[in-house]
Design an enzyme around this catalytic site. Structure first.
Site, mmCIF file in Angstrom:
data_model
loop_
_atom_site.group_PDB
_atom_site.id
_atom_site.type_symbol
_atom_site.label_atom_id
_atom_site.label_comp_id
_atom_site.label_asym_id
_atom_site.label_seq_id
_atom_site.Cartn_x
_atom_site.Cartn_y
_atom_site.Cartn_z
ATOM 1 C CB ALA A 2 -1.007 0.038 1.146
ATOM 2 C CB ALA A 3 4.430 2.004 -0.620
ATOM 3 N N GLY A 4 2.238 2.546 -2.682
ATOM 4 C CA GLY A 4 1.749 3.267 -3.861
ATOM 5 C C GLY A 4 0.329 3.782 -3.661
ATOM 6 C CG ASP A 5 -2.754 1.022 -3.004
ATOM 7 O OD1 ASP A 5 -2.621 1.149 -4.233
ATOM 8 O OD2 ASP A 5 -2.904 -0.073 -2.434
HETATM 9 P P1 ATP Z 1 2.743 -0.915 -3.725
HETATM 10 O O1 ATP Z 1 2.371 -1.657 -4.987
HETATM 11 O O2 ATP Z 1 3.681 -1.701 -2.832
HETATM 12 O O3 ATP Z 1 1.589 -0.327 -3.009
HETATM 13 P P2 ATP Z 1 4.070 0.871 -5.591
HETATM 14 O O4 ATP Z 1 5.009 -0.119 -6.199
HETATM 15 O O5 ATP Z 1 2.912 1.319 -6.379
HETATM 16 O O6 ATP Z 1 3.621 0.358 -4.151
HETATM 17 P P3 ATP Z 1 6.382 2.345 -4.764
HETATM 18 O O7 ATP Z 1 7.111 2.907 -5.925
HETATM 19 O O8 ATP Z 1 6.951 1.124 -4.133
HETATM 20 O O9 ATP Z 1 4.863 2.181 -5.169
HETATM 21 O O10 ATP Z 1 6.268 3.414 -3.595
HETATM 22 C C1 ATP Z 1 5.472 4.592 -3.650
HETATM 23 C C2 ATP Z 1 6.153 5.648 -2.808
HETATM 24 O O11 ATP Z 1 6.290 5.155 -1.471
HETATM 25 C C3 ATP Z 1 7.583 6.006 -3.252
HETATM 26 O O12 ATP Z 1 7.566 7.012 -4.244
HETATM 27 C C4 ATP Z 1 8.211 6.452 -1.942
HETATM 28 O O13 ATP Z 1 7.925 7.799 -1.683
HETATM 29 C C5 ATP Z 1 7.499 5.589 -0.897
HETATM 30 N N1 ATP Z 1 8.313 4.400 -0.568
HETATM 31 C C6 ATP Z 1 8.172 3.149 -1.034
HETATM 32 N N2 ATP Z 1 9.099 2.321 -0.504
HETATM 33 C C7 ATP Z 1 9.821 3.077 0.340
HETATM 34 C C8 ATP Z 1 10.938 2.820 1.222
HETATM 35 N N3 ATP Z 1 11.481 1.600 1.308
HETATM 36 N N4 ATP Z 1 11.423 3.871 1.927
HETATM 37 C C9 ATP Z 1 10.887 5.091 1.857
HETATM 38 N N5 ATP Z 1 9.838 5.401 1.064
HETATM 39 C C10 ATP Z 1 9.324 4.412 0.315
HETATM 40 O O1 RIB Z 2 -1.486 -2.173 -3.402
HETATM 41 C C1 RIB Z 2 -1.680 -3.100 -2.386
HETATM 42 C C2 RIB Z 2 -2.950 -3.869 -2.628
HETATM 43 O O2 RIB Z 2 -2.830 -4.588 -3.836
HETATM 44 C C3 RIB Z 2 -3.246 -4.903 -1.581
HETATM 45 O O3 RIB Z 2 -3.995 -4.407 -0.490
HETATM 46 C C4 RIB Z 2 -3.954 -6.006 -2.367
HETATM 47 O O4 RIB Z 2 -5.285 -6.169 -2.026
HETATM 48 C C5 RIB Z 2 -3.773 -5.639 -3.846
HETATM 49 O O5 RIB Z 2 -4.921 -5.133 -4.395
#
Ligand code: ATP
Ligand code: RIB
Length: 302
Positions: free
Chosen positions: A250-253
């Site tokens: 949920a980092a991206g979310d």
């Molecule tokens: P997910 O699919 O896991 O929800 P994502 O792949 O769509 O995430 P990421 O690029 O991993 O998105 O992360 C989104 C934002 O979260 C990054 O731009 C950054 O600001 C923050 N982030 C992610 N991982 C880290 C980390 N290890 N340390 C600090 N900030 C992080």
């Molecule tokens: O981005 C994280 C989410 O991806 C999880 O909560 C999972 O349900 C999937 O949709």
């Protein structure tokens, strides 16, 4: 207060803690298993609500206990759930997530009710869309529905933010036209454009392919490295905050939701990116999807 509507998926996350990701053909033992409310759409709606925004969600759950819990979780964050339908005889979406010791995850989603979020369902809740200022979508519901909503929303002069996850190389070209902001991560950018995001040049090249297809701004999120915003006018790299990640789910979310909220509050794109990164960097220090999302006070204090 401006209203943000999220149209997308709700999943019950089945989270397995593992020492390492299994190789093909390998069997490993999980160190723990937890059920946590998730789904890209629901996580984004939850985050907007938890951060103090005015959030609504359109989507679907099955007629099961997971569905009840997913809706309850959103309500606890103050999200308007009147656009979430309960589909009789259908299962709620499920995500099977493995998280390794480094906090990295891999996810397989079984769509369930999310696969039945149709144009007809959207029309039943059109009033919610017409009352919103910003609409946020992802790709865990049918692509046809996403394109239909996007055309409706952009014709009405509202902002559209698209998180193109999961990414597929065969999305129709018309998906991208008039999208205000699209936020692929590195892997998604590569799938969507064929450009690897391991160099700045590759990121810009991939982003420009999406701009040429009609997107107005591209934000490529780069995990612990940060993110890069690319438009016709600017190319800006934003470094991430330095934190110890325990689970990046949920980092991206949370980034997308906080970014949308800041834009709705009248912040500039740059300010909104800083806020998105601030919230996401808290999320990665905690376990789970919705369980990791901070309140506004926590985000402002960070
Ligand atoms: P997910 O699919 O896991 O929800 P994502 O792949 O769509 O995430 P990421 O690029 O991993 O998105 O992360 C989104 C934002 O979260 C990054 O731009 C950054 O600001 C923050 N982030 C992610 N991982 C880290 C980390 N290890 N340390 C600090 N900030 C992080
Ligand atoms: O981005 C994280 C989410 O991806 C999880 O909560 C999972 O349900 C999937 O949709």
């Amino acid at each position: 207060m401006k209203k943000i509507t999220v149209i997308g998926s709700l999943n019950m996350d089945i989270v397995l803690a593992v020492s390492h990701m299994p190789e093909t053909g390998e069997t490993i033992l999980a160190e723990g298993i937890e059920l946590i409310p998730g789904g890209k759409g629901a996580n984004q709606a939850y985050a907007v609500g938890k951060l103090g925004g005015c959030a609504g969600m359109i989507g679907a759950v099955g007629s099961d206990s997971a569905g009840e819990e997913l809706v309850r979780s959103l309500e606890q964050a103050g999200v308007d759930t009147s656009g979430i339908e309960v589909l009789e005889g259908e299962s709620s979406g499920q995500a099977f997530i493995t998280v390794d010791e480094g906090g990295n995850n891999s996810i397989i989603v079984a769509a369930g009710a999310n696969g039945r979020v149709t144009k007809e369902m959207i029309l039943r809740h059109e009033d919610i869309i017409q009352e919103s200022d910003v609409v946020v979508m992802q790709m865990e519901i049918p692509a046809d529905t996403v394109m239909y909503v996007k055309d409706m929303v952009s014709a009405a002069g509202k902002q559209v933010i698209l998180d193109p996850a999961p990414a597929r190389p065969d999305y129709e070209e018309r998906l991208w036209k008039n999208v205000d902001y699209v936020k692929p991560n590195e892997t998604e950018l590569a799938v969507l454009t064929g450009c690897t995001a391991d160099t700045e040049e590759g990121i810009k090249k991939g982003a420009h392919i999406l701009l040429d297809k009609g997107v107005k701004n591209v934000i490529v999120s780069l995990g612990s490295k940060g993110c890069m915003v690319v438009s016709r006018e600017k190319e800006i790299f934003f470094p991430a905050n330095k934190v110890k990640a325990v689970d990046t789910t949920a980092a991206g979310d949370s980034f997308t939701a906080a970014f949308a909220l800041a834009l709705a509050e009248g912040k500039t794109c740059e300010e909104a990116v800083w806020f998105g990164q601030r919230v996401a960097s808290i999320v990665v220090t905690r376990k789970g999807a919705q369980t990791s999302i901070p309140s506004r006070e926590e985000a402002d204090y960070f």
